[in-house]
Motif scaffolding. Structure first.
Motif, mmCIF file in Angstrom:
data_model
loop_
_atom_site.group_PDB
_atom_site.id
_atom_site.type_symbol
_atom_site.label_atom_id
_atom_site.label_comp_id
_atom_site.label_asym_id
_atom_site.label_seq_id
_atom_site.Cartn_x
_atom_site.Cartn_y
_atom_site.Cartn_z
ATOM 1 N N ASP A 299 0.572 -1.306 0.177
ATOM 2 C CA ASP A 299 -0.064 -0.187 -0.001
ATOM 3 C C ASP A 299 0.769 1.138 0.037
ATOM 4 O OD1 ASP A 299 -2.540 -1.234 0.560
ATOM 5 O OD2 ASP A 299 -1.654 -2.088 2.130
ATOM 6 N N LEU A 300 1.992 1.166 0.470
ATOM 7 C CA LEU A 300 2.896 2.295 0.742
ATOM 8 C C LEU A 300 4.353 1.861 0.374
ATOM 9 C CD1 LEU A 300 3.375 5.188 1.975
ATOM 10 C CD2 LEU A 300 3.303 4.365 4.193
ATOM 11 N N ILE A 301 4.930 2.461 -0.301
ATOM 12 C CA ILE A 301 6.612 2.588 -0.366
ATOM 13 C C ILE A 301 7.058 4.120 0.449
ATOM 14 C CG2 ILE A 301 8.605 2.843 -1.762
ATOM 15 C CD1 ILE A 301 7.194 1.293 -3.781
ATOM 16 N N TRP A 302 8.008 3.552 1.489
ATOM 17 C CA TRP A 302 8.712 4.995 2.364
ATOM 18 C C TRP A 302 9.968 4.795 2.108
ATOM 19 C CZ3 TRP A 302 5.168 7.985 4.980
ATOM 20 C CH2 TRP A 302 5.772 9.069 5.883
ATOM 21 N N SER A 303 10.747 6.214 1.593
ATOM 22 C CA SER A 303 12.066 5.869 1.658
ATOM 23 C C SER A 303 12.850 7.239 1.788
ATOM 24 C CB SER A 303 12.654 5.600 0.101
ATOM 25 O OG SER A 303 13.883 5.369 -0.088
ATOM 26 N N GLU A 304 13.769 7.496 2.691
ATOM 27 C CA GLU A 304 14.247 8.509 3.079
ATOM 28 C C GLU A 304 15.798 8.455 2.867
ATOM 29 O OE1 GLU A 304 13.053 10.167 7.101
ATOM 30 O OE2 GLU A 304 11.270 9.018 7.020
ATOM 31 N N GLY A 305 16.076 9.535 2.236
ATOM 32 C CA GLY A 305 17.600 9.548 1.810
ATOM 33 C C GLY A 305 18.263 8.623 1.123
ATOM 34 N N ALA A 306 17.601 7.914 0.450
ATOM 35 C CA ALA A 306 18.250 6.758 -0.229
ATOM 36 C C ALA A 306 18.084 6.490 -1.641
ATOM 37 C CB ALA A 306 17.776 5.342 0.524
ATOM 38 N N ILE A 307 17.103 7.121 -2.460
ATOM 39 C CA ILE A 307 16.833 6.961 -3.628
ATOM 40 C C ILE A 307 17.762 7.504 -4.541
ATOM 41 C CG2 ILE A 307 15.472 8.997 -4.401
ATOM 42 C CD1 ILE A 307 13.249 7.071 -5.733
ATOM 43 N N TYR A 308 18.575 8.193 -4.227
ATOM 44 C CA TYR A 308 19.785 9.050 -4.884
ATOM 45 C C TYR A 308 20.740 8.040 -5.412
ATOM 46 C CZ TYR A 308 22.822 8.181 -1.108
ATOM 47 O OH TYR A 308 23.663 7.717 -0.048
ATOM 48 N N THR A 309 20.866 6.815 -4.852
ATOM 49 C CA THR A 309 21.776 5.845 -5.498
ATOM 50 C C THR A 309 21.323 5.158 -6.951
ATOM 51 O OG1 THR A 309 20.952 3.862 -4.200
ATOM 52 C CG2 THR A 309 22.573 5.079 -3.165
#
Ligand SMILES: C[S@@+](CC[C@H](N)C(=O)[O-])C[C@H]1O[C@@H](n2cnc3c(N)ncnc32)[C@H](O)[C@@H]1O
Length: 252
Positions: free
Chosen positions: A110-120
Motif C-alpha cells: 500500500d505504501l513505499i517509504w524511503s528517506e535519503g536513499a533513492i539517490y543511489t
C-alpha cells in the motif's frame, strides 16, 4: 596498515542516531498527512538503514513493514531496536538486498517509504524500479536532496555537480515522478534544523574522533575531508538545496 575508508565510514555512521537528514517527528507528520491507506497498511521501506522511519511508522500505525537495505549491520541494529520496542516479528521483516533487484512479488504494498536513499538509483529511475511493488493507487513517500533555487551559488553547484550531477529542482523532480507513473499529492521541504540535530551535529565529534584514531591514514583522512566539506557547504548554502519529501500516488 591503512584501514578501508568505507569500513571506517560505516563504523562512524553506525554510531549516529540516523544516517540522513530528518526526524521521527517529520516522519510521523508526513505519515499522518496521508489519506486513503487501509487500517493495516503493507509498507515497504527502501534503504531503511537503521530504520528510524520503520519503527516510527510501526508505532503510529497497525501496519506491517518490509524493511530493505543492502547493509546487514544496519538491519541488525534495526532488529535490535525493534526487539527493545517490543515489536513482534510478524510486523517487521528485514530484507538484506539491493533495492534495484528485489525478490518480492509485484503489487502487494500500500505504501513505499524511503528517506535519503533513492539517490543511489536517481529519483526517476528509482521510482520507475519501485512502482511495480505498489498496488494500483498505492502511495510513495520519498525524500530526496533537491535544488531549492534555479540559481544556486557557484560553490554549491560545483560540489553537487560532482557528488550528484542529476540532482533536480522540485519542479524537475515532479516531472520525473510523473514520467515514472505517479501523480504528485504534495511536497514538503525539511526545515534546516533537521539536517543538524540528529545528523550533522552528532557526526562532527565522530569525524574528530576518527581523525585522531586514524592519523596518518591518507585514505581515511580523505574520506573525513569529504564529510567535513559537505557539512561546511550546507552551513553556507542551506538556501540553495535541501531535502524534500515527495508524496506520490501510483497512477492506476
Ligand atoms: C543515506 S542512508 C539513509 C538511511 C536511512 N533511510 C535514514 O534516513 O537514516 C542510505 C541507505 O540506503 C542504503 N542503500 C543504498 N543503496 C542501496 C541499494 N542499492 N539497495 C539497498 N539499500 C541501499 C544504504 O545502505 C543506506 O543504509
Amino acid at each position: 596498515m591503512d584501514a578501508d575508508p568505507f569500513r571506517v565510514f560505516l563504523e562512524m555512521q553506525m554510531k549516529l542516531p540516523r544516517n540522513a537528514p530528518g526526524s521521527n517527528t517529520m516522519t510521523r507528520t508526513m505519515f499522518e498527512s496521508l489519506e486513503g491507506l487501509p487500517q493495516e497498511p503493507e509498507m515497504l521501506f527502501m534503504g531503511c538503514g537503521q530504520g528510524n522511519d520503520v519503527l516510527e511508522l510501526l508505532r503510529c500505525s497497525k501496519g506491517r513493514a518490509t524493511a530493505v537495505d543492502m547493509l546487514k549491520p544496519f538491519l541488525a541494529k534495526l532488529e535490535a531496536k525493534a526487539e527493545v520496542a517490543g515489536i513482534s516479528g510478524e510486523r517487521l521483516r528485514t530484507v538484506c538486498s539491493d533495492f534495484e533487484a528485489l525478490d518480492l512479488p509485484d503489487g502487494i504494498f500500500d505504501l513505499i517509504w524511503s528517506e535519503g536513499a533513492i539517490y543511489t538509483l536517481g529519483f526517476e529511475e528509482g521510482l520507475k524500479a519501485w512502482a511495480k511493488y505498489l498496488k494500483p493507487g498505492g502511495l510513495a513517500v520519498v525524500s530526496e536532496c533537491t535544488w531549492l533555487t534555479d540559481t544556486p551559488s557557484a560553490e554549491a553547484r560545483l560540489f553537487w555537480d560532482k557528488a550528484y550531477p542529476i540532482m533536480g529542482t522540485l519542479a524537475e523532480n515532479v516531472e520525473r515522478a510523473k514520467r515514472a507513473g505517479f501523480e504528485l499529492l504534495s511536497t514538503h521541504v525539511l526545515p534546516e534544523e533537521e539536517w543538524w540535530t540528529e545528523y550533522y551535529q552528532p557526526l562532527i565529534p565522530q569525524i574528530a574522533a576518527v581523525r585522531e584514531a586514524h592519523a596518518g591514514d591518507a585514505g581515511v583522512q580523505a574520506m573525513l575531508d569529504e564529510e567535513e566539506t559537505e557539512i561546511r557547504l550546507y552551513e553556507r548554502h542551506a538556501a540553495d538545496y535541501g531535502y524534500a519529501f515527495y508524496v506520490l500516488r501510483k497512477r492506476a
